[in-house]
Design an enzyme around this catalytic site. Structure first.
Site, PDB file in Angstrom:
ATOM      1  N   LEU A 109       0.960  -1.191   0.099  1.00  0.00           N
ATOM      2  CA  LEU A 109       0.147  -0.019   0.012  1.00  0.00           C
ATOM      3  C   LEU A 109       0.973   1.140   0.056  1.00  0.00           C
ATOM      4  O   LEU A 109       1.773   1.225   0.957  1.00  0.00           O
ATOM      5  CB  LEU A 109      -0.767   0.209   1.287  1.00  0.00           C
ATOM      6  CG  LEU A 109      -2.028  -0.885   1.552  1.00  0.00           C
ATOM      7  CD1 LEU A 109      -2.341  -0.998   3.104  1.00  0.00           C
ATOM      8  CD2 LEU A 109      -2.982  -1.048   0.420  1.00  0.00           C
ATOM      9  N   HIS A 110       0.828   2.082  -0.750  1.00  0.00           N
ATOM     10  CA  HIS A 110       1.551   3.497  -0.988  1.00  0.00           C
ATOM     11  C   HIS A 110       0.856   4.682  -1.050  1.00  0.00           C
ATOM     12  O   HIS A 110       1.208   5.864  -0.852  1.00  0.00           O
ATOM     13  CB  HIS A 110       2.820   3.204  -1.641  1.00  0.00           C
ATOM     14  CG  HIS A 110       2.627   3.084  -3.175  1.00  0.00           C
ATOM     15  ND1 HIS A 110       1.771   2.402  -3.712  1.00  0.00           N
ATOM     16  CD2 HIS A 110       2.472   4.407  -3.760  1.00  0.00           C
ATOM     17  CE1 HIS A 110       1.802   2.691  -5.321  1.00  0.00           C
ATOM     18  NE2 HIS A 110       2.127   4.016  -5.148  1.00  0.00           N
TER      19      HIS A 110
END
Ligand code: UD1
Length: 364
Positions: free
Chosen positions: A203-204
């Site tokens: 996730l970013h």
């Protein structure tokens, strides 16, 4: 002919590596310019050595800072470089702040721009990348599209480029080459995990990780699935965990950003991928793994339509239901890869398109 490939982030390095190799095979003078938007070794230079790219001809080292400061530093730095030694054409991959800044620097210096991954759209203007990619397409002279849908997007928006070519996806070129090694490697066994017995997660995106409730929901829902989770944590996400005081459950194993082969190995040995990354959705699809996309939109709707990925947003119930659906996905959902993303020769097609563009425009 002198071509500059301008990059600065992890995904741009991955997209560019096979194209650099194809230019060199053809004997073209091709150099890399690194903006340094990603400045940690694990996010940038690690990929140069792993993907056999030479040291950059120039490194702007823009480093940490607000997006505005980074973009202006890149425009200024590239402008100075181009004043001394302009390339005949600049190849700019992707949709990052580095890509937008590179496009602006090129047009201000009279350097034609070839946009690699042109026409890609999510339709979500809250994403910095959506704004970047649309603006860059409109500034570019040569649009190198990865799919026929991307070509259609360009025409629908009446983008006035000199040339639009469906070349296929250069990430698919790399994947086809690396897939056998990725399948044979089993990096998760070092963590005591069984092949096919874990979830791989990344996730970013600001939309997911900068919202404490959304980040808590996704990490909590992933930790409640009946499989252990391997989570390769982007620096931005790591910082948010600390800032928001979020500690994932015990069955979520946190790792530093992984090298490319190890990432592909992790995907290939997983049961399922959970991600908000555009690139990883494609890699999961190509490696025959279902993905849950923690967003409401995706640039790669073809994968969702093929039934190989589910858009789950950041809602815990949807993540649970997506997991149940992913258990029913089979081989048939993954067959369309070649039809959609090309034949693994996108990089050769990029070289041909660039040569043809320079000849036809009288710049060759
Ligand atoms: C960028 C791209 C995104 C791409 C992603 C891949 C933009 C708008 N977004 O997002 O499209 O999918 O790269 O990773 O360009 N940071 C570090 N070390 C680094 C790099 C960043 O600590 O090496 C920190 C920065 O200080 C910042 C945060 O991570 O606080 C975000 O970095 P940034 O480069 O703005 O965007 P990404 O989230 O990496």
């Amino acid at each position: 002919m002198k071509v500059s490939i301008i990059l600065g982030t992890r995904p741009q390095i991955i997209k560019s590596a096979p194209v650099y190799a194809a230019f060199r095979r053809r004997g073209v003078d091709c150099e890399i310019v690194n903006t340094g938007q990603h400045y940690d070794y694990e996010m940038n230079r690690q990929f140069f050595s792993e993907l056999r790219l030479p040291d950059p001809a120039a490194d702007l080292n823009v480093g940490a800072g607000t997006p505005g400061r980074q973009v202006s530093a890149i425009i200024g730095g590239l402008g100075e470089l181009f004043e001394k030694a302009p390339p005949q054409i600049a190849l700019v991959p992707g949709d990052t702040n580095s890509a937008l800044a590179a496009g602006i620097a090129c047009v201000k210096s009279g350097v034609p721009v070839a946009h690699l991954e042109a026409g890609c759209r999510s339709g979500d203007f809250r994403m910095a990348e959506e704004v970047n990619r649309r603006l860059l397409d409109h500034m570019s002279h040569l649009l190198l599209c990865p799919t026929s849908r991307c070509v259609a997007n360009v025409y629908r928006e009446h983008v006035l480029a000199d040339s639009v070519v469906n070349v296929g996806d250069t990430m698919y070129d790399s994947l086809l080459k690396l897939a056998p090694r990725a399948r044979a490697s089993d990096p998760a066994s070092g963590l005591g995990l069984r092949h096919g017995g874990y979830v791989f997660m990344t996730l970013h995106r600001a939309e997911t990780v900068d919202d404490p409730d959304a980040l808590r929901r996704v990490v909590g829902a992933a930790g409640s699935l009946p499989l252990p989770v391997v989570f390769s944590v982007h620096p931005r996400t790591k910082a948010r965990f600390k800032e928001f005081g979020i500690a994932p459950r015990q069955n979520v194993k946190l790792l530093e950003p992984l090298p490319y082969m190890e990432t592909l190995g992790m995907v290939s040995g997983s049961r399922l991928v959970i991600t908000d990354s555009g690139g990883l959705q494609k890699e999961a699809f190509w490696l025959g793994k279902p993905s849950l996309i923690t967003r409401e939109t995706t640039e790669w709707g073809e994968i969702v339509r093929a039934g190989a990925a589910v858009l789950v947003g950041t809602d815990a119930r949807r993540i649970e239901r997506g997991y149940a659906r992913s258990q029913k996905m089979g081989e048939a959902n993954f067959r369309s890869a070649r039809r959609i993303f090309g034949n693994g020769n996108a990089s050769e097609k990029v070289v041909k398109a660039v040569e043809a563009y320079l000849t036809e425009s009288g710049r060759g």
